[in-house]
Design an enzyme around this catalytic site. Structure first.
Site, short mmCIF file in Angstrom:
data_model
loop_
_atom_site.label_atom_id
_atom_site.label_comp_id
_atom_site.label_asym_id
_atom_site.label_seq_id
_atom_site.Cartn_x
_atom_site.Cartn_y
_atom_site.Cartn_z
N GLU A 60 0.81 -1.22 0.00
CA GLU A 60 0.00 0.00 0.00
C GLU A 60 0.85 1.27 0.00
O GLU A 60 0.51 2.24 -0.66
CB GLU A 60 -0.95 0.00 1.21
CG GLU A 60 -2.11 -0.98 1.11
CD GLU A 60 -1.73 -2.41 1.42
OE1 GLU A 60 -2.57 -3.32 1.24
OE2 GLU A 60 -0.57 -2.65 1.85
N HIS A 129 -9.68 -6.12 11.15
CA HIS A 129 -10.44 -5.89 9.93
C HIS A 129 -11.74 -5.15 10.21
O HIS A 129 -12.62 -5.08 9.34
CB HIS A 129 -10.74 -7.21 9.21
CG HIS A 129 -9.54 -7.83 8.58
ND1 HIS A 129 -8.55 -8.41 9.31
CD2 HIS A 129 -9.19 -7.95 7.28
CE1 HIS A 129 -7.62 -8.89 8.48
NE2 HIS A 129 -7.97 -8.61 7.25
#
Length: 323
Positions: A60, A129
Site C-alpha cells: 500500500e 479488519h
C-alpha cells in the site's frame, strides 16, 4: 431506473468517469485479473485494459506513492485499498504527502486523487479488519472524507469525488456491497459537504453516517408507533462537515443523539457535540447524547459483538432518556 447493487454502482461510477476522462485510472490489489476483492471493478479490465486497470503487489505504501506522483503529473488516479485497515501502511504517503502538497508547493500542484475501499465493522473478521479510521483522516487538513450509506449516494458521491481536485478518501463497507437499490440510468452527481435529511421528524435528531444508519431508520419507524417523531441526518461527507443542516434540525427538535460506528475517544461525534454546544446551545432542551462502539478492539464472537456494536435497544433507551 434500474436495480443495482452497491458494488455495481461503484463499477458504474468509476467506468462512467473513465470513459469521460482518459487521465483516470484504477490501481490496487486484485482490481484487474480478479475483478476486485469484492468484485467492485468487475469487467473494467476488459473495457479499459492493463494500462488503466492496474494490479499491484501487496504494498500500500508503494502504490499509494505512485498514485500521488502520477496525480502531480496530470493523472487522476483511483487507489483501492482492500480495506482501510491496510491504509495504515500508507498513512505516511496520505498524511505527509498527499494532504500537504498543495500548500507546500504554494498552490503549484493540486492533487486529484481518490483513495477508496471498505471501512468499519466487517462482521466476524476480527479486530484488525473492523476498525473505523474516518476521524483519523478527517483530522488532517488537506483531506476530504466521504462515507455513503446506500448505493444511490455511493454512485453520486463517488463521481463527485473523482472529479474533485483535492484528495478524497471514499470509504465503503464490506457489508453493503450486496445491497440493492433503484438507481437512475441517466448520469447524476451529489455534492460533497452536504448532509441529507433521510427522515423528517420533530422530537429528536439523530446524526449518523455509513451503514449504521439502517439501525437508526429501523428505530425511527418503531418509535413512530408510540407517536415519537425522529429526524435522521445522514452526514454523507465527514470532512467537510455540514453543521448548518444539523443546527437547523436542532432548532426544530431541540434534542440531539449522535450515532457512530467508531471508538468514543476523539470521534466525529466528539467534534459535532462541541460545535453544537458552541453554536446552538440555546436550542437544546437536554444534554447531547451519543452512542459509539465499545472502547475496545472489535471481538470475533457473535455474542460479544452484540454487546460491542450499537443495537436498536441502545438507541431507543438513549432517545427515551433525551425525552
Amino acid at each position: 431506473m434500474k436495480e443495482m447493487s452497491f458494488r455495481e454502482v461503484i463499477v458504474a461510477a468509476m467506468s462512467e468517469e473513465m470513459r469521460r476522462d482518459e487521465t483516470i485510472y484504477l490501481m490496487g490489489e486484485e482490481v484487474a485479473e480478479y475483478n476486485g476483492a469484492y468484485k467492485a471493478s468487475k469487467g473494467m479490465l476488459k473495457e479499459f485494459g492493463y494500462k488503466r486497470i492496474i494490479d499491484t503487489p501487496i504494498s500500500e505504501l508503494g502504490f499509494s506513492g505512485i498514485g500521488i506522483g502520477s496525480a502531480m503529473n496530470g493523472c487522476r488516479p483511483i487507489i483501492e485499498f482492500m480495506t482501510f485497515n491496510f491504509s495504515l501502511v500508507a498513512m505516511d504517503q496520505i498524511i505527509n504527502n498527499a494532504a500537504k502538497i498543495r500548500q507546500m508547493s504554494g498552490g503549484q500542484w493540486n492533487l486529484p486523487i481518490v483513495f477508496r475501499g471498505p471501512t468499519g465493522f466487517a462482521g466476524q473478521l476480527g479486530s484488525t479488519h473492523s476498525q473505523s479510521f474516518e476521524s483519523w483522516y478527517a483530522n488532517c487538513p488537506g483531506l476530504k472524507v466521504v462515507i455513503p450509506s446506500n448505493p444511490y449516494d455511493a454512485k453520486g458521491l463517488l463521481k463527485s469525488s473523482i472529479r474533485d481536485n483535492d484528495v478524497v478518501l471514499f470509504m465503503e463497507s464490506e457489508q453493503m456491497y450486496g445491497e440493492k437499490m433503484i438507481i437512475p440510468i441517466e448520469e447524476y452527481t451529489l455534492p460533497l459537504g452536504l448532509a441529507n435529511v433521510k427522515k423528517k421528524g420533530n422530537d429528536v435528531t439523530i446524526v449518523t453516517f455509513g451503514k449504521i444508519i439502517k439501525i437508526a431508520l429501523d428505530v425511527a419507524l418503531e418509535l413512530e408507533k408510540t407517536n415519537l417523531s425522529v429526524e435522521i441526518i445522514d452526514l454523507r461527507t465527514i470532512r467537510p462537515l455540514d453543521y448548518k443542516t444539523i443546527i437547523n434540525s436542532i432548532k426544530k427538535t431541540n434534542r440531539l443523539l449522535l450515532l457512530e460506528e467508531s471508538w468514543p475517544l476523539a470521534a466525529i461525534s466528539s467534534e459535532i457535540a462541541y460545535v453544537i454546544q458552541q453554536e446552538a446551545f440555546d436550542y437544546l432542551d437536554a444534554p447531547i447524547k451519543r452512542i459509539t462502539v465499545q472502547d475496545t478492539p472489535a471481538p470475533s464472537a457473535n455474542n460479544l459483538i452484540k454487546n460491542w456494536y450499537p443495537q436498536k435497544k441502545d438507541i431507543i433507551f438513549s432517545i427515551q432518556k433525551l425525552l
